[in-house]
Design a protein around this motif. Structure first.
Motif, PDB file in Angstrom:
ATOM      1  N   LYS B 200      54.953  45.627 -24.939  1.00  0.00           N
ATOM      2  CA  LYS B 200      54.810  44.399 -24.689  1.00  0.00           C
ATOM      3  C   LYS B 200      53.228  43.943 -25.261  1.00  0.00           C
ATOM      4  O   LYS B 200      53.128  42.794 -25.698  1.00  0.00           O
ATOM      5  CB  LYS B 200      55.111  44.184 -23.223  1.00  0.00           C
ATOM      6  N   ASP B 201      52.268  44.812 -24.970  1.00  0.00           N
ATOM      7  CA  ASP B 201      51.079  44.525 -25.545  1.00  0.00           C
ATOM      8  C   ASP B 201      50.881  44.235 -26.899  1.00  0.00           C
ATOM      9  O   ASP B 201      49.958  43.618 -27.379  1.00  0.00           O
ATOM     10  CB  ASP B 201      50.238  45.626 -25.295  1.00  0.00           C
ATOM     11  N   SER B 202      52.043  44.818 -27.773  1.00  0.00           N
ATOM     12  CA  SER B 202      51.762  44.443 -29.259  1.00  0.00           C
ATOM     13  C   SER B 202      51.973  43.047 -29.440  1.00  0.00           C
ATOM     14  O   SER B 202      51.564  42.531 -30.609  1.00  0.00           O
ATOM     15  CB  SER B 202      53.006  45.126 -30.052  1.00  0.00           C
ATOM     16  N   SER B 203      52.325  42.104 -28.352  1.00  0.00           N
ATOM     17  CA  SER B 203      52.495  40.442 -28.535  1.00  0.00           C
ATOM     18  C   SER B 203      50.969  40.010 -28.921  1.00  0.00           C
ATOM     19  O   SER B 203      50.973  39.087 -29.384  1.00  0.00           O
ATOM     20  CB  SER B 203      53.020  39.943 -27.609  1.00  0.00           C
ATOM     21  N   THR B 234      63.254  34.861 -27.280  1.00  0.00           N
ATOM     22  CA  THR B 234      62.144  35.847 -27.684  1.00  0.00           C
ATOM     23  C   THR B 234      62.124  36.885 -26.209  1.00  0.00           C
ATOM     24  O   THR B 234      62.032  38.219 -26.676  1.00  0.00           O
ATOM     25  CB  THR B 234      60.975  35.145 -27.638  1.00  0.00           C
ATOM     26  N   ALA B 235      62.059  36.567 -25.074  1.00  0.00           N
ATOM     27  CA  ALA B 235      62.065  37.352 -23.952  1.00  0.00           C
ATOM     28  C   ALA B 235      63.552  38.395 -23.927  1.00  0.00           C
ATOM     29  O   ALA B 235      62.914  39.355 -23.769  1.00  0.00           O
ATOM     30  CB  ALA B 235      61.906  36.535 -22.831  1.00  0.00           C
ATOM     31  N   TYR B 238      62.965  41.189 -26.487  1.00  0.00           N
ATOM     32  CA  TYR B 238      61.884  42.070 -25.860  1.00  0.00           C
ATOM     33  C   TYR B 238      62.653  43.104 -24.905  1.00  0.00           C
ATOM     34  O   TYR B 238      62.182  43.999 -24.726  1.00  0.00           O
ATOM     35  CB  TYR B 238      60.627  41.571 -25.215  1.00  0.00           C
ATOM     36  N   LEU B 239      63.385  42.398 -23.976  1.00  0.00           N
ATOM     37  CA  LEU B 239      64.028  43.208 -22.977  1.00  0.00           C
ATOM     38  C   LEU B 239      65.199  44.290 -23.568  1.00  0.00           C
ATOM     39  O   LEU B 239      65.247  45.265 -22.920  1.00  0.00           O
ATOM     40  CB  LEU B 239      64.944  42.042 -22.160  1.00  0.00           C
ATOM     41  N   ILE B 240      65.837  43.811 -24.663  1.00  0.00           N
ATOM     42  CA  ILE B 240      66.654  44.732 -25.099  1.00  0.00           C
ATOM     43  C   ILE B 240      65.930  45.974 -25.638  1.00  0.00           C
ATOM     44  O   ILE B 240      66.444  46.970 -25.612  1.00  0.00           O
ATOM     45  CB  ILE B 240      67.530  44.048 -26.287  1.00  0.00           C
ATOM     46  N   LEU B 241      64.796  45.512 -26.479  1.00  0.00           N
ATOM     47  CA  LEU B 241      63.867  46.667 -26.878  1.00  0.00           C
ATOM     48  C   LEU B 241      63.466  47.649 -25.840  1.00  0.00           C
ATOM     49  O   LEU B 241      63.347  48.927 -26.152  1.00  0.00           O
ATOM     50  CB  LEU B 241      62.855  46.174 -27.797  1.00  0.00           C
ATOM     51  N   THR B 242      62.999  47.029 -24.751  1.00  0.00           N
ATOM     52  CA  THR B 242      62.308  47.915 -23.622  1.00  0.00           C
ATOM     53  C   THR B 242      63.585  48.837 -23.075  1.00  0.00           C
ATOM     54  O   THR B 242      63.163  50.086 -22.801  1.00  0.00           O
ATOM     55  CB  THR B 242      61.575  47.099 -22.454  1.00  0.00           C
ATOM     56  N   THR B 243      64.877  48.073 -22.987  1.00  0.00           N
ATOM     57  CA  THR B 243      65.789  48.999 -22.415  1.00  0.00           C
ATOM     58  C   THR B 243      66.202  50.207 -23.242  1.00  0.00           C
ATOM     59  O   THR B 243      66.367  51.103 -22.773  1.00  0.00           O
ATOM     60  CB  THR B 243      67.165  48.099 -22.156  1.00  0.00           C
TER      61      THR B 243
END
Lengths: 266, 263
Positions: B200-203, B234-235, B238-243
């Protein structure tokens, strides 16, 4: 088992070896002192240990017996005095230390098996890493040792799946895998349930019969009496007496030791 | 979420097989996701559909940034943790200074510093925007990893070191074969937290011009004036990636859990 039974008895005096069998002691401790902060835990300890001898160290808790054992492979550094193992003096030189630790095995009260490795890998890790033995050879040698301690069927389990007695037998096999010249036992049965003590003591008796040099800190008086060549009694950081088991247990004159034995032997 | 995928495999499979299967499956999902992302996005209505390629490219950059800085960050974390536990005092000071400085300053400032200030100090260190962002993120997550790994190392009982040393293993062998594997298992859950936070911080790489997922989102909404669908899309990515990340780490955790405490 009593081929090196010492002759002399008395406080702080090393026993005489049988000159026909042994000349040089395997381990020599001279005037060893050790402090933990203000506590003076070892006071001028002097003794010798010989090839194929089974020495049993007994004494009350806090008498310094475990600390002394741990100075013999330098898990604890002594403050003054000399400790010579197999001709090598224990001091701060690291090469000495690694050479000595390969020759001096240790079995701990809490087993200290590596929980992330299988039983087989516990036994083979040191030969492979330290002696550079190939995996197949190390595995074959380890299986032999595991058979010797009766655990060949458990080679591929992790330590958590074994009982305490089985874990301690693995720990003994792990030490033996380095073919040490002497094995130190630090209260090897004190953390075990009563019904598991026997199986560990049986393995130790078997080892003693095979001629392994052993120094055993224990509260198992029957083991000391049956297997020991010499009893070393620690009291307040000193060796109060060294004697063969029959003299130590039967004709004991020392009041302090009689009181200690009275509390333990039933 | 973790146990859902692990439990989906046939009952006859062992724990190791389930974990390996989960790791492989999640890895495949990640690769497919990155590769094929443009296709489902292109099917979406305005304003996301026409920008599908941009979104796919931005996601790829985000994942690359996370993987590069995540791996480097674990390395920095191990070095700093070992440094902080070293007997040699200057090493301890260096590690403590690093952790103190990084945790006490904003990541945004660190990123700007690497990109803008570092070339002023050392002209040879003029890095591209992507490399600057990766380096700043790696240093940042490394400081947090160090604390997790240090706690893990300290949690391994002293008897383990004693047993290993008394078998004749050197201090380095003892660390590599005995202490580190056990401490890594203990440190894994907080490390995963750090990596998810890193994704997330990579944003923040957005501020030095890296065209990653958030940057793409902002560019598309600026061009279309439709922030709601753009930022929902966009969100969601991100959600798919963190999952996917937590699935992989959950499987690794279960794989290392030889004592099966989690069942």
């Amino acid at each position: 088992m009593s081929h090196s039974t010492p002759q002399a008895i008395g406080a702080v005096r090393a026993p005489l070896p049988n000159p026909a069998l042994v000349r040089e002691p395997l381990i020599r401790a001279e005037g060893v002192n050790k402090h933990f902060g203000v506590a003076h835990v070892l006071r001028d300890v002097t003794t010798r240990f010989f090839q194929s001898e089974v020495a049993v160290i007994i004494g009350a808790s806090g008498s310094g017996k475990s600390t002394f054992l741990r100075t013999l492979n330098r898990l604890e550094a002594h403050d003054s005095g000399r400790i010579v193992v197999d001709g090598i003096e224990l001091n701060d030189a690291v090469t000495n230390l690694d050479a000595i630790r390969r020759e001096v095995g240790m079995v701990f009260q809490q087993f200290n098996l590596f929980p992330h490795l299988t039983v087989l890998d516990n036994v083979t890790l040191a030969p492979r890493r330290v002696r550079g033995v190939r995996r197949e050879e190390a595995d074959a040698a380890a299986m032999e040792l595991l058979t010797r301690v009766g655990l060949e069927d458990h080679a591929h389990k992790h330590p958590f799946a074994l009982s305490g007695g089985q874990q301690q037998r693995v720990a003994i096999a792990r030490s033996l895998a380095m073919s040490p010249r002497v094995l130190l036992f630090d209260e090897p049965t004190s953390a075990l349930d009563p019904e598991m003590i026997g199986e560990v003591l049986d393995v130790m008796k078997d080892l003693a019969r095979s001629g392994m040099t052993m120094i055993v800190v224990t509260h198992e008086m029957s083991f000391a009496r049956e297997v020991g060549d010499r009893i070393v009694f620690f009291d307040h950081g000193r060796i109060l007496q060294e004697a063969p088991p029959d003299q130590f247990f039967e004709g004991q004159q020392n009041e302090r030791i009689r009181a200690f034995l009275g509390q333990i032997v039933h | 979420m973790t146990s859902l995928v692990l439990a989906a495999w046939p009952d006859s499979w062992s724990r190791e097989q389930r974990c390996s299967a989960t790791m492989i499956a999640a890895g495949v999902v990640l690769v497919l996701f990155m590769w094929l992302l443009a296709t489902p996005l292109a099917a979406m209505p305005e304003p996301v559909g026409p920008a599908a390629q941009q979104f796919a490219e931005g996601s790829r950059v985000t994942v690359e940034l996370t993987l590069v800085s995540g791996l480097l960050g674990v390395l920095f974390g191990v070095l700093a943790a070992v440094g902080k536990l070293a007997r040699f005092a200057p090493l301890r000071w260096a590690a403590s200074f690093y952790i103190w400085a990084i945790r006490g300053t904003p990541l945004l400032v660190q990123m700007l510093f690497v990109f803008l200030a570092l070339p002023m100090i050392a002209p040879g260190l003029a890095l591209s925007d992507f490399n600057s962002a990766a380096l700043a993120l790696a240093f940042n997550v490394g400081a947090y990893n160090a604390e997790a790994i240090r706690a893990g190392i300290l949690a391994v009982p002293k008897g383990q070191t004693e047993a290993s040393r008394s078998l004749g293993l050197s201090p380095f062998q003892t660390f590599r074969d005995v202490v580190f594997p056990q401490s890594f298992k203990i440190a894994l859950p907080p490390l995963v937290n750090n990596i998810v936070a890193l994704l997330k911080d990579s944003s923040l790489a957005y501020v030095i011009g890296v065209v990653e997922l958030s940057n793409v989102g902002n560019r598309v909404q600026a061009a279309t004036f439709q922030p709601v669908p753009v930022f929902v899309a966009t969100a969601s990515i991100y959600l798919i990636l963190t999952t996917v990340l937590t699935q992989i780490s959950g499987a690794i955790e279960a794989r290392l859990d030889v004592e099966q405490r989690q069942h």
